[in-house]
Enzyme design. Sequence first.
Site, short mmCIF file in Angstrom:
data_model
loop_
_atom_site.label_atom_id
_atom_site.label_comp_id
_atom_site.label_asym_id
_atom_site.label_seq_id
_atom_site.Cartn_x
_atom_site.Cartn_y
_atom_site.Cartn_z
N HIS A 28 0.83 -1.20 0.00
CA HIS A 28 0.00 0.00 0.00
C HIS A 28 0.87 1.26 0.00
O HIS A 28 0.92 2.00 0.97
CB HIS A 28 -0.95 -0.02 1.19
N HIS A 113 -9.80 -5.22 4.61
CA HIS A 113 -8.38 -5.24 4.30
C HIS A 113 -8.00 -6.60 3.71
O HIS A 113 -8.46 -7.64 4.19
CB HIS A 113 -7.55 -4.96 5.56
N GLU A 115 -5.39 -8.44 3.97
CA GLU A 115 -4.79 -9.38 4.92
C GLU A 115 -5.88 -10.11 5.71
O GLU A 115 -5.84 -11.33 5.87
CB GLU A 115 -3.86 -8.64 5.89
#
Length: 272
Positions: A28, A113, A115
């Site tokens: 990111h 997100h 992850e």
Amino acid sequence: GVERAVRMAKEAAERAKGKVYSYGQLVHNRLVVEHLRGLGIEPLEEISPDVPRRGDVLIIRAHGAPPEVFREMAGRGVEVVDTTCPIVKEARGKAMALMGEGYEVIIVGDGGHPEVKGIVGCLEGRAKVVRGASEAKRMDLPPKVGVVAQTTESLDELAEVVSAVLPRVRELKVVNTICGAVIRRQQEVEKLAKECEVVVVVGGKNSANTRRLAGIASKFCPNVIHIEEPSELDKVRIPREVRCVGVSGGTSTPRESVDEVVWKLQRILKGV
């Protein structure tokens, strides 16, 4: 994890014969993503029926990907380069172990997100994601609960969720899966914010850990500036009478970007 991912991506691009894609943004940070695009690595926000295709390369971002992505690419004959951060892989393993021991798993983090989506995917969707204590208090909980955290979460947020869950269950097992480097940066930025009149946080606006650094700094310093790249300082007014400016960068921020920000700040404060 970030430097490792970038290095592996560059190596994959150098040897690839077909097209090279990353599953979403590799990290990111816009500057890093643009640099990799210049090397021929194109980010894919979604996998389509036709892309990638046999002979192409798909680089799994540092945040990881759900298991079904690996299965689908294997079926298509697409080479997969997995740059998932080892700490993220460890967090997944801890969550899977909790589920294997019969705990209902709660993940403290951002459900949107990549992850967290990857961890939920590894648990076949059998996990609950909470953003904070207020959400945890509204959840229906079984007697036996296990808690892990997004690796870029804050210790305070994890502790608050644990405090909200503990009185409502018979058995609670907590595994601190927050990255040690993230914890150190959070502690360092808090110290900077308490000592300095201005704090500049360098990193992607879409980076969870960078935004969290800015949020922590804001609790202790009224003048927090979050920038993605050094050139943004040209639009920021920092009074010359300021005696202390703290600088911090997210885990996905290249060291040279932080160094350039420090150099520009020194010139600004000297009136050069």
